[in-house]
Each structure stands twice: as C-alpha cells, then as structure tokens.
Design a protein around this motif. Structure first.
Motif, mmCIF file in Angstrom:
data_model
loop_
_atom_site.group_PDB
_atom_site.id
_atom_site.type_symbol
_atom_site.label_atom_id
_atom_site.label_comp_id
_atom_site.label_asym_id
_atom_site.label_seq_id
_atom_site.Cartn_x
_atom_site.Cartn_y
_atom_site.Cartn_z
ATOM 1 N N UNK A 283 42.460 34.582 39.460
ATOM 2 C CA UNK A 283 41.653 34.744 40.534
ATOM 3 C C UNK A 283 40.575 35.525 39.894
ATOM 4 N N UNK A 284 39.318 35.639 40.662
ATOM 5 C CA UNK A 284 38.332 36.512 40.318
ATOM 6 C C UNK A 284 38.173 37.684 40.822
ATOM 7 N N UNK A 285 37.008 38.437 40.967
ATOM 8 C CA UNK A 285 37.017 39.856 41.418
ATOM 9 C C UNK A 285 36.745 39.926 42.802
ATOM 10 N N UNK A 286 37.082 38.883 43.770
ATOM 11 C CA UNK A 286 37.045 38.892 45.197
ATOM 12 C C UNK A 286 36.279 39.862 45.737
ATOM 13 N N UNK A 287 34.780 39.976 45.543
ATOM 14 C CA UNK A 287 33.820 40.941 46.025
ATOM 15 C C UNK A 287 34.202 41.120 47.587
ATOM 16 N N UNK A 288 34.457 39.985 48.091
ATOM 17 C CA UNK A 288 34.460 39.856 49.451
ATOM 18 C C UNK A 288 35.451 40.983 50.175
ATOM 19 N N UNK A 289 36.557 41.212 49.371
ATOM 20 C CA UNK A 289 37.451 42.198 50.012
ATOM 21 C C UNK A 289 37.724 43.298 49.207
ATOM 22 N N UNK A 290 36.667 43.537 48.282
ATOM 23 C CA UNK A 290 37.177 44.606 47.312
ATOM 24 C C UNK A 290 36.879 45.850 48.204
ATOM 25 N N UNK A 291 37.695 46.965 47.609
ATOM 26 C CA UNK A 291 38.020 48.370 48.294
ATOM 27 C C UNK A 291 38.652 48.400 49.615
ATOM 28 N N UNK A 292 39.221 47.387 49.987
ATOM 29 C CA UNK A 292 39.799 47.267 51.279
ATOM 30 C C UNK A 292 41.193 47.588 51.320
ATOM 31 N N UNK A 293 41.919 47.673 50.090
ATOM 32 C CA UNK A 293 43.189 47.902 49.933
ATOM 33 C C UNK A 293 43.908 46.605 50.545
ATOM 34 N N UNK A 294 43.364 45.148 50.599
ATOM 35 C CA UNK A 294 43.921 44.109 51.057
ATOM 36 C C UNK A 294 44.275 43.108 50.066
ATOM 37 N N UNK A 295 43.756 43.260 48.800
ATOM 38 C CA UNK A 295 44.100 42.358 47.755
ATOM 39 C C UNK A 295 45.442 41.936 47.280
ATOM 40 N N UNK A 296 45.688 40.871 47.011
ATOM 41 C CA UNK A 296 47.211 40.596 46.463
ATOM 42 C C UNK A 296 47.397 41.013 45.114
ATOM 43 N N UNK A 297 48.159 42.000 44.747
ATOM 44 C CA UNK A 297 48.172 42.488 43.350
ATOM 45 C C UNK A 297 49.484 41.820 42.607
ATOM 46 N N UNK A 298 50.155 40.596 43.282
ATOM 47 C CA UNK A 298 51.030 39.969 42.554
ATOM 48 C C UNK A 298 50.635 39.184 41.346
ATOM 49 N N UNK A 299 49.585 38.577 41.361
ATOM 50 C CA UNK A 299 48.995 37.633 40.138
ATOM 51 C C UNK A 299 48.932 38.532 38.870
ATOM 52 N N UNK A 300 48.616 39.815 39.219
ATOM 53 C CA UNK A 300 48.412 40.757 38.253
ATOM 54 C C UNK A 300 49.792 41.160 37.572
ATOM 55 N N UNK A 301 50.587 41.712 38.665
ATOM 56 C CA UNK A 301 52.139 42.029 38.125
ATOM 57 C C UNK A 301 52.843 41.173 37.433
#
Ligand code: NAD
Length: 364
Positions: A283-301
């Motif tokens: 996925x990309x940088x998802x600017x619409x949800x940045x800084x809200x502590x709601x992004x899914x970290x599982x793809x990076x994990x």
C-alpha cells in the motif's frame, strides 16, 4: 557458518510510514533479541520527508546506506504536499531510484487470504478460501526500460508514441532461476505467464524459462497466456502456486491478485537483487489516515517476515511471525480497514502490541 550479524536500513517514508514502521521494528527487535542475532538498524530519509530536508527524494546518504546494508525495510512514500513538484523530485522517484541502483530485478508478492478475513474479498468465499499464491514479477526490464521510447511527431504532423518491449535471455534466465528456487520451497508448481502467441519477446521468454526448467526436474512447469491468467485469477485462484512473469504483465496481474484478498493493509512485498533486497507493504502512504493511529501495520509486519525468510535465512521465524498475525486475527483483533461487527477494533499501536504478545508466546 550461518551469519548472525545483519545491517538493516530503515526508511519510514511519509504519511502512515512512521506509524506502521514503529510496529514492524518491534517485531524485528524481538526476534533478534530472542535469537541472539546482532541487528544494526540505521534509519534514513526517502520520499517527501527527504525532499523537505535535502531537496531531493533520494539523498545520496540514503542511497549509500541502502547499498551497504543486508536489507532495506521501507514504509511508504508520497502525499499531497509533494504532488505538484516536478516529476524528477516527486517522492515516488525514490522507489524507482532504489530499485534501479540496488538492481532489484525480482519482485515477490505473496497473496494469501486469512480465513478470518474471507469476508473482505470481493469474490465468493468458496473461490478465495485457501489461496496461497506467490507472484514473481521481473522488475528491471520490458517496456518500462526498453529503447527507443517516447512521443515523436511525424512529417505529417501526427504524433506517434513508442515503447519497446525487450528482454535478453540472461534477464529471463535470472528471474526464472529465482522463481524455480521459490517453487522448490513451496508446492513445486511454477506457472510462467507470457503472450507467446503474438509477441516474439515473450516467445523467447517461454523458450528460456523452459530451458532453465530442465535444471529443476522436481518443479512442474506450465505456461499460460496473460489474458487467460487474468481470467483464471478470478475464476479459480486456488489453482496457482508460483507465477513468474514479465514486468508489464506482472504489474497488472499482481494488483489484480492483491484485490482477491480485499484488504490492502495486509499485503507485503519483497524486491530482490543479486546482493540487495527491499521489503515494503504494497500500500501507499495513506495520507487520509496519517497520524491517527488507525493504519493497519500488518502488511509491514508481514514484510519483516519476508525479510527474515529471504535476507536473514530465518525461515522458521518468518513462519512464526506469519502465524502470530493469523492468531491475532483469530482472536478477533482488527484495525479499522478490516473491521467487521463482532470483532475488537484496535489502533495501529495496539495491533502491534497484540502481535508482540502472541509472538512472545510462540517463541517460548
Ligand atoms: P494508498 O495505498 O496510500 O491508499 C489507498 C486507500 O487505502 C486509502 O483510503 C488508505 O487510507 C487505505 N490504506 C492504505 N494503506 C492502509 C493501511 N496500512 N491501513 C489502512 N488503510 C490503508 O494509495 P493512494 O491513496 O493512491 O496513494 C497515496 C500516496 O501514496 C500517493 O502519494 C501515492 O503516490 C503513494 N504511493 C506510494 C507507494 C509506495 O510507497 N510504495 C505505493 C502506492 C502509492
């Protein structure tokens, strides 16, 4: 002797990059502590954040860092703040620069559907259940790099666009070897995708892949035309194990396959070269949800799991990380992008903490 000392370059990037990277690094550090592996983690800047600090999306010091490390872990780059910059200065140029300079010729995208997330797929459960595909896309050749290219004006004043599809036999053999090796570590079925009925370049592709296949008698090699493959991915994706294909076809087919899972926040990727490797969520940088502590970290994990498997020679630990993700989903923890009623909604950090708790149990 097995190596136990690795240098990892970490580029969090832009948007949600920092948040998801924090959680992925917790996982990497836990594994290295438990396994007594010495990991030197050096952080650098790429993308928009690098442009803000240094005026370019891929500063020389970041490139140097990436080039001398064993592996690179990347968050994501880009965002509205940098959208109007000249093309050469856009954050996304950093990705192309890294791929080119590190010689990352093989892009691996595993596409799996966790049972607990079957409902997220736009396809019927019965179609996607149990899919476990590895797409191996050639990343440094084909129409994206072939010469001549460009738009010219003829004597009649009409414009003409040209791109050149080109592959040498060495380029084809190199990616084929990777794909056969990966197939050996899985169910030993390799599908090579081309358009050999109309494109000579991919007729050569088919010939060379077949030649390489003679060195891998344990792997069953089949060929399929790209149009049929696009259809089969929707009709019966469970038939596939490893798919190897060209840069252009792989670009399209890997995005199509990613959508089978319906959850962009779940899919990792690896880009491998001869001596370098880069791991990142798709996925990309998802600017619409940045800084809200709601992004899914599982793809990076899950990208960390790929790093353990392909760069650090720790396949058992890679599987443990993947198992931890599956177990945490089984316990009902969900970030907002994969949430459905009856589950436990958590933020980025808590999802990371749940993975750590589960991984500690699995590592005991
Ligand atoms: P995107 O993948 O960033 O977002 C698409 C949608 O998916 C958004 O609604 C977003 O909130 C959601 N999403 C993405 N990742 C998520 C996650 N981890 N958890 C929850 N939801 C998630 O794609 P986009 O909006 O087209 O692009 C945004 C920026 O990212 C652009 O600047 C684009 O160029 C860049 N981009 C970068 C990469 C990369 O760094 N490899 C890849 C694709 C896009």
């Amino acid at each position: 002797m097995k190596k136990d000392n690795f240098e990892i370059a970490v580029f969090a990037g832009d948007g949600v990059g920092r948040e998801i990277m924090n959680e992925a690094l917790k996982v990497l550090r836990l594994i290295s502590d438990r396994r007594k592996i010495k990991l030197s983690i050096a952080e650098g800047y790429v993308g928009g954040s690098a442009y803000d600090l240094f005026g370019v999306p891929l500063p020389q010091q970041s490139l140097d860092l990436a080039m001398h490390c064993d592996a690179v872990l990347l968050g994501a780059v880009g965002g509205p703040a940098w959208e109007n910059l000249d093309y050469s200065l856009r954050p996304e140029r950093a990705l192309l620069g890294l791929r080119e300079k590190l010689g990352l010729y093989a892009n691996l995208r595993p596409v799996t559907v966790f049972d607990e997330l079957l409902d997220a797929s736009p396809l019927k459960k019965s179609v996607v259940q149990g899919i476990d595909i590895m797409i191996v896309r050639e990343l440094t050749g084909d129409v994206y790099f072939g010469q001549p290219r460009g738009v010219t004006k003829g004597q009649d004043g009409k414009r003409k666009g040209v791109n050149t599809m080109v592959y040498t036999e060495d380029e084809i053999a190199r990616i084929a070897v990777r794909a056969f090796e990966i197939a050996l570590s899985r169910k030993r079925n390799l599908l090579s995708v081309d358009k050999a009925n109309v494109l000579e370049t991919t007729e050569l592709w088919r010939t060379v892949v077949t030649e390489v296949g003679r060195n891998y008698p344990e792997v069953t090699l089949k060929h399929m035309y790209v149009d049929n493959c696009a259809m089969q991915l929707i009709r019966n994706p469970a038939q596939f194990d490893v798919i190897v294909t060209t840069n252009l076809f792989g670009d399209i087919l890997s995005d199509e396959a990613a959508m089978l899972t319906g959850s962009i926040g779940m899919l990792p990727s690896a880009s491998l070269g001869k001596d370098s490797a880069l791991y990142e969520p798709i996925h990309g940088s998802a600017p619409d949800i940045a800084g809200k502590n709601i992004a899914n970290p599982l793809a990076t994990i899950l990208s960390v799991a790929l790093m353990l498997r392909y760069s650090l020679a720790m396949p058992e630990d890679a599987s443990l990380v993947e198992k931890a993700v599956a177990e945490v989903l089984k316990e009902g923890f969900r970030t907002q992008d994969i949430y459905s009623e009856g589950n436990k909604l958590v933020g980025t950090e808590e999802m990371g903490n749940q993975i750590i708790t589960m991984l500690k149990q699995l590592l005991n």
